[in-house]
Design a protein around this motif. Structure first.
Motif, PDB file in Angstrom:
ATOM      1  N   ALA A  59      19.504  10.276 -18.835  1.00 48.72           N
ATOM      2  CA  ALA A  59      18.512   9.884 -17.836  1.00 48.72           C
ATOM      3  C   ALA A  59      17.908  11.086 -17.118  1.00 48.72           C
ATOM      4  O   ALA A  59      16.713  11.098 -16.812  1.00 48.72           O
ATOM      5  N   VAL A  60      18.725  12.119 -16.857  1.00 51.10           N
ATOM      6  CA  VAL A  60      18.254  13.252 -16.070  1.00 51.10           C
ATOM      7  C   VAL A  60      17.695  14.366 -16.961  1.00 51.10           C
ATOM      8  O   VAL A  60      16.614  14.909 -16.697  1.00 51.10           O
ATOM      9  N   VAL A  61      18.409  14.714 -18.023  1.00 56.58           N
ATOM     10  CA  VAL A  61      17.949  15.781 -18.908  1.00 56.58           C
ATOM     11  C   VAL A  61      16.857  15.260 -19.837  1.00 56.58           C
ATOM     12  O   VAL A  61      15.819  15.880 -20.005  1.00 56.58           O
ATOM     13  N   TYR A  62      17.085  14.108 -20.441  1.00 58.03           N
ATOM     14  CA  TYR A  62      16.130  13.431 -21.319  1.00 58.03           C
ATOM     15  C   TYR A  62      15.511  14.383 -22.344  1.00 58.03           C
ATOM     16  O   TYR A  62      14.311  14.564 -22.433  1.00 58.03           O
ATOM     17  N   SER A  63      16.377  14.996 -23.129  1.00 60.74           N
ATOM     18  CA  SER A  63      15.932  15.894 -24.192  1.00 60.74           C
ATOM     19  C   SER A  63      16.984  15.886 -25.285  1.00 60.74           C
ATOM     20  O   SER A  63      18.068  16.446 -25.114  1.00 60.74           O
ATOM     21  N   GLY A  64      16.672  15.241 -26.392  1.00 59.76           N
ATOM     22  CA  GLY A  64      17.654  15.119 -27.459  1.00 59.76           C
ATOM     23  C   GLY A  64      18.136  16.455 -27.976  1.00 59.76           C
ATOM     24  O   GLY A  64      19.347  16.661 -28.164  1.00 59.76           O
ATOM     25  N   SER A  65      17.228  17.384 -28.218  1.00 62.97           N
ATOM     26  CA  SER A  65      17.629  18.679 -28.757  1.00 62.97           C
ATOM     27  C   SER A  65      18.531  19.422 -27.784  1.00 62.97           C
ATOM     28  O   SER A  65      19.569  19.972 -28.176  1.00 62.97           O
ATOM     29  N   ALA A  66      18.163  19.450 -26.500  1.00 62.77           N
ATOM     30  CA  ALA A  66      18.979  20.143 -25.504  1.00 62.77           C
ATOM     31  C   ALA A  66      20.330  19.461 -25.329  1.00 62.77           C
ATOM     32  O   ALA A  66      21.364  20.133 -25.202  1.00 62.77           O
ATOM     33  N   GLN A  67      20.340  18.135 -25.326  1.00 64.13           N
ATOM     34  CA  GLN A  67      21.597  17.414 -25.120  1.00 64.13           C
ATOM     35  C   GLN A  67      22.541  17.584 -26.300  1.00 64.13           C
ATOM     36  O   GLN A  67      23.753  17.742 -26.108  1.00 64.13           O
ATOM     37  N   LEU A  68      22.021  17.560 -27.514  1.00 63.15           N
ATOM     38  CA  LEU A  68      22.886  17.750 -28.671  1.00 63.15           C
ATOM     39  C   LEU A  68      23.385  19.191 -28.744  1.00 63.15           C
ATOM     40  O   LEU A  68      24.525  19.441 -29.138  1.00 63.15           O
TER      41      LEU A  68
END
Length: 246
Positions: A59-68
């Motif tokens: 919800a806060v970061v909302y970035s698949g590449s960054a989160q993975l």
């Protein structure tokens, strides 16, 4: 209530009709975003993130590449917890730095809007809806609510996928057995094809690919992604830098 702002070529608007148009246009990508979110949820569960932690991150970061990439760094962390936290924060900052460029590219559309709709729209901005929005603007669309509608639709799909994936993580403990770990690569490749302009982009692509291969030999995949992004960005900046005095 519609919000209007002047633009040299055509008036920019922000209406409910534009919001619905964007939300409908995004449906073609929402299924892929949902599955991508499921993949992240599975990885998050695998590295020990709780449902609340994974959901808040999406919800806060909302970035698949960054989160993975961050999840990959979490999975490889050692005893130095403080070092791991700072490294993950740096990873997310670097991976999400591209949104500065995304926002700049949307300035002709959002720059003249009041602060609240402009910043609310940027909060829900993602790779997929940015690409859709740029194509809509190039086609003559000037209702900026299109960006918010498409972004919010994908945000909901991403968050729902994360929750489902994290919950199902106990049943499917190894995402790689289903090939779900390939989703980041597939999504990035699809984005690259859509944004590829011609031979001028090959230098940045080659620099990013070479850097990723080298870094992946000595570090985790998450760091290879970060290094590739930096190498590609630096190469592009050098390649397309304006001449002195321009």
């Amino acid at each position: 209530m519609a919000v209007e702002a002047s633009e040299p070529s055509r008036q920019v608007t922000f209406t409910g009709a534009g919001f619905l148009h964007g939300a409908r246009a995004a449906q073609a990508l929402c299924a892929g975003v949902f599955v991508y979110g499921v993949a992240f949820g599975l990885v998050a569960q695998q590295v020990g993130l709780s449902l609340i932690e994974a959901g808040l991150m999406s919800a806060v970061v909302y970035s698949g590449s960054a989160q993975l990439a961050a999840a990959s760094a979490l999975g490889g962390r050692g005893a130095g917890g403080a070092v791991a936290v700072s490294a993950i924060a740096a990873t997310i900052l670097v991976m999400n730095a591209r949104y500065i460029l995304y926002g700049a590219a949307l300035r002709p559309w959002l720059g003249k809007l009041p602060a609240f709709p402009a910043y609310a729209t940027l909060f829900f901005l993602g790779d997929g809806n940015w690409l859709l929005s740029m194509k809509e603007h190039a086609a003559g669309g000037r209702d900026a609510a299109y960006v918010l509608g498409s972004g919010l639709a994908m945000f909901v799909a991403w968050l729902a996928g994360t929750i489902l994936g994290q919950t199902a993580g106990l049943i499917v403990p190894d995402p790689s057995r289903l090939g779900l770990d390939f989703l980041l690569v597939a999504f990035a490749a699809a984005m690259g094809v859509g944004m590829f302009k011609g031979k001028g982009d090959l230098a940045a692509l080659a620099a990013a690919a070479a850097t990723a291969i080298v870094v992946n030999l000595v570090a985790s995949t998450g760091w290879a992604i970060v290094a590739a992004g930096i190498a590609g960005a630096i190469t592009a900046a050098i390649r397309f830098a304006p001449p002195d005095g321009a």
